[in-house]
Design a protein around this motif. Structure first.
Motif, PDB file in Angstrom:
ATOM      1  N   ASP A  58       0.809  -1.162  -0.148  1.00 20.48           N
ATOM      2  CA  ASP A  58       0.070   0.157  -0.010  1.00 20.48           C
ATOM      3  C   ASP A  58       0.885   1.236  -0.046  1.00 20.48           C
ATOM      4  OD1 ASP A  58      -1.689   2.248   0.419  1.00 20.48           O
ATOM      5  OD2 ASP A  58      -2.522   1.162   2.106  1.00 20.48           O
ATOM      6  N   GLU A  59       1.117   1.771  -1.197  1.00 22.84           N
ATOM      7  CA  GLU A  59       1.965   2.910  -1.414  1.00 22.84           C
ATOM      8  C   GLU A  59       1.345   4.278  -0.743  1.00 22.84           C
ATOM      9  OE1 GLU A  59       5.032   2.829  -4.706  1.00 22.84           O
ATOM     10  OE2 GLU A  59       3.001   2.916  -5.733  1.00 22.84           O
ATOM     11  N   ALA A  60       0.475   4.348  -0.155  1.00 26.77           N
ATOM     12  CA  ALA A  60      -0.157   5.431   0.652  1.00 26.77           C
ATOM     13  C   ALA A  60       0.451   5.294   1.895  1.00 26.77           C
ATOM     14  CB  ALA A  60      -1.912   5.447   0.665  1.00 26.77           C
ATOM     15  N   THR A  61       0.704   4.244   2.399  1.00 24.50           N
ATOM     16  CA  THR A  61       1.327   3.861   3.832  1.00 24.50           C
ATOM     17  C   THR A  61       2.628   3.989   3.764  1.00 24.50           C
ATOM     18  OG1 THR A  61      -0.748   2.386   4.154  1.00 24.50           O
ATOM     19  CG2 THR A  61       1.166   2.373   5.641  1.00 24.50           C
ATOM     20  N   THR A  62       3.396   3.264   2.863  1.00 22.77           N
ATOM     21  CA  THR A  62       4.905   2.988   2.827  1.00 22.77           C
ATOM     22  C   THR A  62       5.375   3.130   1.345  1.00 22.77           C
ATOM     23  OG1 THR A  62       5.001   1.951   4.641  1.00 22.77           O
ATOM     24  CG2 THR A  62       6.871   1.580   3.395  1.00 22.77           C
ATOM     25  N   PRO A  63       6.010   4.206   0.813  1.00 23.11           N
ATOM     26  CA  PRO A  63       6.659   4.161  -0.610  1.00 23.11           C
ATOM     27  C   PRO A  63       7.594   2.966  -0.784  1.00 23.11           C
ATOM     28  CG  PRO A  63       7.598   5.788   0.803  1.00 23.11           C
ATOM     29  CD  PRO A  63       6.496   5.209   1.733  1.00 23.11           C
ATOM     30  N   ARG A  64       7.517   2.561  -2.038  1.00 25.95           N
ATOM     31  CA  ARG A  64       8.555   1.565  -2.369  1.00 25.95           C
ATOM     32  C   ARG A  64       9.886   1.923  -2.175  1.00 25.95           C
ATOM     33  NH1 ARG A  64       6.802   0.636  -8.602  1.00 25.95           N
ATOM     34  NH2 ARG A  64       4.707   1.405  -7.631  1.00 25.95           N
ATOM     35  N   SER A  65      10.293   3.315  -2.320  1.00 21.55           N
ATOM     36  CA  SER A  65      11.565   3.571  -2.041  1.00 21.55           C
ATOM     37  C   SER A  65      12.262   3.098  -0.526  1.00 21.55           C
ATOM     38  CB  SER A  65      11.838   5.056  -2.401  1.00 21.55           C
ATOM     39  OG  SER A  65      10.948   5.903  -1.542  1.00 21.55           O
ATOM     40  N   ALA A  66      11.162   3.156   0.536  1.00 18.07           N
ATOM     41  CA  ALA A  66      11.406   2.898   1.618  1.00 18.07           C
ATOM     42  C   ALA A  66      11.847   1.423   1.783  1.00 18.07           C
ATOM     43  CB  ALA A  66      10.280   3.287   2.800  1.00 18.07           C
ATOM     44  N   VAL A  67      11.094   0.574   1.078  1.00 20.12           N
ATOM     45  CA  VAL A  67      11.452  -0.839   1.022  1.00 20.12           C
ATOM     46  C   VAL A  67      12.785  -0.974   0.508  1.00 20.12           C
ATOM     47  CG1 VAL A  67      10.570  -3.054   0.117  1.00 20.12           C
ATOM     48  CG2 VAL A  67       8.767  -1.586   0.813  1.00 20.12           C
ATOM     49  N   GLU A  68      12.814  -0.529  -0.749  1.00 19.47           N
ATOM     50  CA  GLU A  68      14.520  -0.716  -1.214  1.00 19.47           C
ATOM     51  C   GLU A  68      15.542  -0.322  -0.646  1.00 19.47           C
ATOM     52  OE1 GLU A  68      13.723   1.601  -4.929  1.00 19.47           O
ATOM     53  OE2 GLU A  68      12.293   0.289  -5.666  1.00 19.47           O
ATOM     54  N   GLU A  69      15.382   0.677   0.250  1.00 14.55           N
ATOM     55  CA  GLU A  69      16.414   1.332   1.236  1.00 14.55           C
ATOM     56  C   GLU A  69      16.702   0.469   2.278  1.00 14.55           C
ATOM     57  OE1 GLU A  69      16.736   4.896   4.293  1.00 14.55           O
ATOM     58  OE2 GLU A  69      15.683   5.466   2.592  1.00 14.55           O
ATOM     59  N   LYS A  70      15.369  -0.179   2.771  1.00 17.69           N
ATOM     60  CA  LYS A  70      15.609  -1.211   4.079  1.00 17.69           C
ATOM     61  C   LYS A  70      16.303  -2.411   3.483  1.00 17.69           C
ATOM     62  CE  LYS A  70      13.164  -2.814   7.679  1.00 17.69           C
ATOM     63  NZ  LYS A  70      12.517  -2.228   9.091  1.00 17.69           N
ATOM     64  N   ILE A  71      16.195  -2.712   2.420  1.00 18.75           N
ATOM     65  CA  ILE A  71      16.844  -3.868   1.915  1.00 18.75           C
ATOM     66  C   ILE A  71      18.235  -3.625   1.707  1.00 18.75           C
ATOM     67  CG2 ILE A  71      17.101  -5.720  -0.242  1.00 18.75           C
ATOM     68  CD1 ILE A  71      13.882  -5.535  -0.483  1.00 18.75           C
ATOM     69  N   ARG A  72      18.709  -2.577   1.081  1.00 19.26           N
ATOM     70  CA  ARG A  72      19.989  -2.120   1.049  1.00 19.26           C
ATOM     71  C   ARG A  72      20.718  -1.882   2.171  1.00 19.26           C
ATOM     72  NH1 ARG A  72      17.434   1.536  -3.206  1.00 19.26           N
ATOM     73  NH2 ARG A  72      17.972   0.497  -5.034  1.00 19.26           N
ATOM     74  N   LYS A  73      19.979  -1.457   3.341  1.00 24.31           N
ATOM     75  CA  LYS A  73      20.710  -1.387   4.660  1.00 24.31           C
ATOM     76  C   LYS A  73      21.004  -2.789   5.273  1.00 24.31           C
ATOM     77  CE  LYS A  73      19.105   3.122   5.960  1.00 24.31           C
ATOM     78  NZ  LYS A  73      18.313   3.755   6.896  1.00 24.31           N
ATOM     79  N   LEU A  74      20.458  -3.777   4.652  1.00 29.68           N
ATOM     80  CA  LEU A  74      20.703  -5.138   5.150  1.00 29.68           C
ATOM     81  C   LEU A  74      21.850  -5.610   4.604  1.00 29.68           C
ATOM     82  CD1 LEU A  74      16.897  -6.664   5.394  1.00 29.68           C
ATOM     83  CD2 LEU A  74      18.488  -6.236   7.197  1.00 29.68           C
ATOM     84  N   GLY A  75      22.227  -5.093   3.313  1.00 27.68           N
ATOM     85  CA  GLY A  75      23.557  -5.463   2.514  1.00 27.68           C
ATOM     86  C   GLY A  75      23.306  -6.206   1.332  1.00 27.68           C
ATOM     87  N   TYR A  76      22.155  -6.053   0.871  1.00 31.99           N
ATOM     88  CA  TYR A  76      21.600  -6.626  -0.391  1.00 31.99           C
ATOM     89  C   TYR A  76      21.499  -5.746  -1.510  1.00 31.99           C
ATOM     90  CZ  TYR A  76      20.761 -10.417   2.766  1.00 31.99           C
ATOM     91  OH  TYR A  76      20.765 -11.397   3.509  1.00 31.99           O
ATOM     92  N   GLY A  77      21.793  -5.959  -2.980  1.00 34.93           N
ATOM     93  CA  GLY A  77      21.410  -5.357  -3.724  1.00 34.93           C
ATOM     94  C   GLY A  77      19.883  -5.386  -4.224  1.00 34.93           C
ATOM     95  N   VAL A  78      19.256  -4.317  -4.676  1.00 38.20           N
ATOM     96  CA  VAL A  78      17.798  -4.518  -5.084  1.00 38.20           C
ATOM     97  C   VAL A  78      17.819  -3.783  -6.282  1.00 38.20           C
ATOM     98  CG1 VAL A  78      16.967  -2.552  -3.646  1.00 38.20           C
ATOM     99  CG2 VAL A  78      15.298  -4.541  -4.126  1.00 38.20           C
TER     100      VAL A  78
END
Length: 82
Positions: A58-78
């Protein structure tokens, strides 16, 4: 990349990502847990063999950029998939 549907709370999109560096079930679980913590993320499916992450957001709640950033912070490419 994303199919969308409008709901009462906003627009939900089906997202698919290639997650580089995810090579075991522990990696998949770590990514699934991280995405699960984000508001608006549902139906999370992770396939470490194919390095694919799929979910509804639901992009009104969380933008996809926040998901991508969270995955990158875990050390993965996305990268988004079509």
């Amino acid at each position: 990349m994303a199919n969308s549907e409008t709901t009462a709370s906003g627009t939900r999109v089906h997202l698919r990502y290639q997650v580089e560096g995810m090579d075991c079930s522990s990696c998949a679980l770590k990514i699934e847990d991280a995405v699960e913590q984000l508001d608006g993320a549902e139906d999370i499916q992770v396939n470490y063999k194919e390095q694919i992450l799929e979910f509804l957001l639901d992009e009104a709640t969380t933008p996809r950029s926040a998901v991508e950033e969270k995955i990158r912070k875990l050390g993965y490419g996305v990268a988004p998939l079509a």
